[in-house]
Design a protein around this motif. Structure first.
Motif, PDB file in Angstrom:
ATOM      1  N   GLU A 170       0.825  -1.215   0.000  1.00 43.38           N
ATOM      2  CA  GLU A 170       0.000   0.000   0.000  1.00 43.38           C
ATOM      3  C   GLU A 170       0.855   1.259   0.000  1.00 43.38           C
ATOM      4  O   GLU A 170       0.496   2.272  -0.607  1.00 43.38           O
ATOM      5  N   GLN A 171       2.006   1.206   0.687  1.00 46.06           N
ATOM      6  CA  GLN A 171       2.900   2.365   0.719  1.00 46.06           C
ATOM      7  C   GLN A 171       3.538   2.604  -0.644  1.00 46.06           C
ATOM      8  O   GLN A 171       3.682   3.749  -1.075  1.00 46.06           O
ATOM      9  N   ALA A 174       0.883   4.063  -2.888  1.00 45.69           N
ATOM     10  CA  ALA A 174       0.652   5.474  -2.548  1.00 45.69           C
ATOM     11  C   ALA A 174       1.800   6.340  -3.056  1.00 45.69           C
ATOM     12  O   ALA A 174       1.580   7.462  -3.545  1.00 45.69           O
ATOM     13  N   TRP A 175       3.046   5.842  -2.937  1.00 45.45           N
ATOM     14  CA  TRP A 175       4.195   6.600  -3.436  1.00 45.45           C
ATOM     15  C   TRP A 175       4.078   6.838  -4.938  1.00 45.45           C
ATOM     16  O   TRP A 175       4.326   7.942  -5.419  1.00 45.45           O
ATOM     17  N   GLU A 177       1.401   6.966  -6.822  1.00 40.55           N
ATOM     18  CA  GLU A 177       0.359   7.959  -7.105  1.00 40.55           C
ATOM     19  C   GLU A 177       0.802   9.359  -6.688  1.00 40.55           C
ATOM     20  O   GLU A 177       0.534  10.345  -7.391  1.00 40.55           O
ATOM     21  N   LEU A 178       1.476   9.447  -5.547  1.00 41.99           N
ATOM     22  CA  LEU A 178       1.948  10.753  -5.072  1.00 41.99           C
ATOM     23  C   LEU A 178       2.992  11.317  -6.029  1.00 41.99           C
ATOM     24  O   LEU A 178       2.959  12.524  -6.357  1.00 41.99           O
ATOM     25  N   SER A 278      -5.697  14.906  -1.624  1.00 41.46           N
ATOM     26  CA  SER A 278      -5.189  13.624  -2.118  1.00 41.46           C
ATOM     27  C   SER A 278      -3.712  13.472  -1.780  1.00 41.46           C
ATOM     28  O   SER A 278      -3.259  12.408  -1.338  1.00 41.46           O
ATOM     29  N   GLN A 281      -3.302  12.749   1.947  1.00 35.39           N
ATOM     30  CA  GLN A 281      -3.723  11.396   2.296  1.00 35.39           C
ATOM     31  C   GLN A 281      -2.682  10.374   1.836  1.00 35.39           C
ATOM     32  O   GLN A 281      -2.333   9.443   2.574  1.00 35.39           O
ATOM     33  N   LEU A 282      -2.185  10.546   0.617  1.00 35.93           N
ATOM     34  CA  LEU A 282      -1.150   9.644   0.106  1.00 35.93           C
ATOM     35  C   LEU A 282       0.129   9.762   0.938  1.00 35.93           C
ATOM     36  O   LEU A 282       0.808   8.768   1.218  1.00 35.93           O
ATOM     37  N   VAL A 285      -0.063   7.699   4.052  1.00 32.57           N
ATOM     38  CA  VAL A 285       0.128   6.265   3.797  1.00 32.57           C
ATOM     39  C   VAL A 285       1.613   5.958   3.613  1.00 32.57           C
ATOM     40  O   VAL A 285       2.143   5.019   4.202  1.00 32.57           O
ATOM     41  N   VAL A 286       2.295   6.749   2.768  1.00 36.23           N
ATOM     42  CA  VAL A 286       3.715   6.510   2.495  1.00 36.23           C
ATOM     43  C   VAL A 286       4.536   6.582   3.776  1.00 36.23           C
ATOM     44  O   VAL A 286       5.401   5.725   4.041  1.00 36.23           O
TER      45      VAL A 286
END
Length: 312
Positions: A170-171, A174-175, A177-178, A278, A281-282, A285-286
């Protein structure tokens, strides 16, 4: 069986579960050499061959190549040293598998095109140094040249993603997408405007106030209105709008007039960019941080309320 017992290849196959073909291959490579020959010329093996074959199978299951296995069995290199090096190699493979899984999951979730998939894969494969350069370049585009003392140092640090050495899937997702979001020129421009407005707010006033940004003022006042279900265009919203604009006027040291309300509206509209939420939030997670609450509902409510009461 004692140490003088001799085994045929068939005997070894039955005792170890390996095929005759595989044992013959190991024997030909010198990994499990025969001890002697039968009168008919067939290979014969001592009892130590069983132990060797069990060790070979274990090391092969762990992924070691035959050349390294040969050296371990012949004690040319110590097994702990080989195990440590192989464990590190496996760790690298695991990280790469996580990256691949994250990319495929993102493609499946977003319905990406082949071109987008290529970008996602490229971002996922960046080294630590490359990730740091990408992040620094993004944050420089937002905060570069803005001077409000040391305040932006803390803000910049709080916006810096730091992918751990052994991230969860998940990290990694998220990375990716970020990182993709950080390359969006329009998002960068929006974040730059927000930083400039934040710097302007800090520069306004008489310099003696403990200043709070506009979004924080709205969050404090509009939250109760949302809870109470107040329509932002109704008269019941008037006291809340008055309270926020009065506080904002005090913070920036300007009169609470139409010009100030227009200024506040512009700044809040910039701050309400959904991509900022967004990113945050990302980022959580990261970095493995608790997810922060979005201010979008309060901002949206107050923007509607202020717009309804601001001429032009």
């Amino acid at each position: 069986m004692d140490g003088d017992t001799m085994y045929s290849i068939g005997d070894l196959a039955r005792r170890t579960g390996l095929s005759v073909k595989v044992i013959r291959f190991y024997s030909d490579r010198g990994i499990v050499p025969p001890t002697g020959r039968s009168p008919a010329g067939h290979r014969r093996y001592g009892v130590e061959a069983v132990a060797r074959l069990e060790l070979v199978r274990t090391l092969r299951d762990l992924g070691l190549d035959l050349s390294t296995i040969h050296k371990v069995i012949d004690r040319e290199i110590p097994l702990p040293e080989v195990a440590a090096a192989h464990a590190e190699a496996l760790a690298v493979q695991i990280r790469m598998l996580r990256l691949r899984r994250a990319v495929l999951a993102a493609v499946a979730r977003r319905g990406s095109t082949p071109e987008e998939m290529g970008l996602l894969h490229k971002l996922a494969k960046l080294s630590e140094d490359e990730r740091r350069r990408l992040v620094d370049e993004f944050l420089d585009s937002i905060f570069g040249g803005l001077d409000v003392g040391g305040e932006f140092i803390g803000i910049r640090r709080s916006m810096t993603p730091e992918l751990p050495d052994n991230p969860e899937v998940e990290q990694v997702a998220a990375w990716v997408e970020l990182a993709e979001l950080s390359q969006d020129p329009d998002f960068r421009a929006s974040m730059r405007r927000m930083a400039q407005q934040h710097a302007a707010e800090r520069a306004e006033g008489d310099g003696t106030l403990v200043r709070r940004d506009a979004a924080a003022l709205v969050r404090d006042q509009a939250g109760s209105a949302l809870t109470a279900g107040i329509d932002p265009t109704s008269p019941a919203a008037d006291p809340i709008v008055v309270a926020v604009t009065a506080q904002y006027a005090y913070v920036v040291g300007r009169p609470d007039d139409v010009d100030l309300r227009r200024l506040l509206l512009t700044r809040l509209e910039t701050a309400s960019d959904a991509r900022r939420d967004s990113y945050l939030q990302l980022l959580s997670v990261v970095n493995g941080w608790p997810a922060g609450e979005s201010m979008a509902p309060e901002l949206d409510w107050f923007i509607q309320a202020l717009r309804a009461r601001t001429p032009g």
